[in-house]
Design an enzyme around this catalytic site. Structure first.
Site, PDB file in Angstrom:
ATOM      1  NE  ARG A  15      -8.623  -8.335   2.865  1.00 38.39           N
ATOM      2  CZ  ARG A  15      -7.658  -7.421   2.841  1.00 38.39           C
ATOM      3  NH1 ARG A  15      -7.423  -6.739   1.742  1.00 38.39           N
ATOM      4  NH2 ARG A  15      -6.920  -7.203   3.903  1.00 38.39           N
ATOM      5  CB  THR A  51      -0.905   0.006   1.248  1.00 40.36           C
ATOM      6  OG1 THR A  51      -1.703  -1.156   1.209  1.00 40.36           O
ATOM      7  CG2 THR A  51      -1.787   1.236   1.308  1.00 40.36           C
ATOM      8  N   GLY A  98      -4.726  -5.341   6.539  1.00 41.62           N
ATOM      9  CA  GLY A  98      -5.900  -4.489   6.690  1.00 41.62           C
ATOM     10  C   GLY A  98      -6.860  -4.930   7.770  1.00 41.62           C
TER      11      GLY A  98
HETATM   12  N1  ASP Z   1      -3.479  -2.774   3.592  1.00 38.72           N
HETATM   13  C1  ASP Z   1      -3.646  -3.616   2.431  1.00 38.72           C
HETATM   14  C2  ASP Z   1      -4.802  -4.550   2.631  1.00 38.72           C
HETATM   15  O1  ASP Z   1      -4.990  -5.082   3.712  1.00 38.72           O
HETATM   16  C3  ASP Z   1      -2.443  -4.429   2.065  1.00 38.72           C
HETATM   17  C4  ASP Z   1      -1.110  -3.762   1.980  1.00 38.72           C
HETATM   18  O2  ASP Z   1      -0.777  -2.878   2.796  1.00 38.72           O
HETATM   19  O3  ASP Z   1      -0.341  -4.136   1.104  1.00 38.72           O
HETATM   20  O4  ASP Z   1      -5.497  -4.812   1.674  1.00 38.72           O
END
Ligand code: ASP
Length: 219
Positions: free
Chosen positions: A106, A78, A132
């Site tokens: 999801r 992210t 997440g």
């Molecule tokens: N926060 C993101 C999720 O849970 C994943 C990530 O940080 O790569 O979808």
């Protein structure tokens, strides 16, 4: 103001669609087919984003098809951004390809206002990366901003929000990574993660630095 999209497939830059939701609709969040229709109506192109590498990885995963959490310090992707303009106005953005090999439908923390991203222009802003589910269960970015509202520095606020997760983390997710970034109205910044490996860029008018965030677990 806030805008977001979730479960939006086939669009290269969903973050730009999220911005349009904020600027040109009465809503905060569009999802799935409706988000795609909105994007196409606003000139975005539908593209196949599946790469050969991802198709191959998915085929290998299908042999066992196990929905297990695989976000650790190596593989979260992210991108969270916080900015303060020269009048002190704060804005933020958060974009992700999300968790790989998840159940269909999801949704992670990134498009959930208050979980992956939260900005209150009177106080500051925060963004999250990592698993997440852990961020959503603790409404993480909102928590960081509320901790700053009650007097904590951005650094303390990020640390306290990570400690909140660590107190409640289910045993099956002990290896997971979460990281927060925060900025307050005076331009002070903070960053803290569960474990090693969370780094971030800090840019001022005159200089850019790339920093490693402090972390809770020392392994
Ligand atoms: N926060 C993101 C999720 O849970 C994943 C990530 O940080 O790569 O979808």
């Amino acid at each position: 103001n806030a805008g977001s999209v979730s479960f939006l497939q086939h669009i290269v830059h969903p973050i730009s669609v999220a911005r349009l939701v904020m600027e040109h609709t009465p809503h905060v969040m569009l999802s799935g087919k409706g988000a795609l229709e909105f994007a196409l109506a606003n000139g975005f192109e539908k593209k196949n984003l599946l790469t050969e590498k991802s198709r191959k990885a998915w085929k290998e995963w299908r042999v066992e098809s196990k929905y297990k959490y695989e976000i650790n310090s190596e593989n979260h992707d992210t991108i969270g951004m916080l900015a303060v303009d020269d009048k002190g106005g704060i804005s933020g953005a958060c974009t992700t390809s999300g968790l790989a090999f998840k159940m269909h439908g999801r949704v992670g923390d990134s498009p959930i206002i208050g979980a992956g991203l939260y900005v209150d222009n009177e106080v500051g802003g925060a963004v999250a990366t990592g698993l997440g589910e852990l961020v959503m269960r603790t409404v993480g970015s909102f928590l960081v901003v509320e901790l700053m509202r009650s007097g904590h520095s951005p650094q303390e606020a990020c640390r306290l929000a990570i400690e909140r997760i660590a107190d409640k983390i289910p045993a099956s997710q002990k290896g997971a990574q979460v990281g927060y970034l925060a900025v307050n109205k005076s331009g002070e910044t903070g960053a803290y993660a569960i474990r090693k490996g969370f780094n971030y860029a800090l840019t001022h008018k005159e200089d850019d630095t790339f920093l490693d965030a402090d972390h809770l677990v020392q392994d």
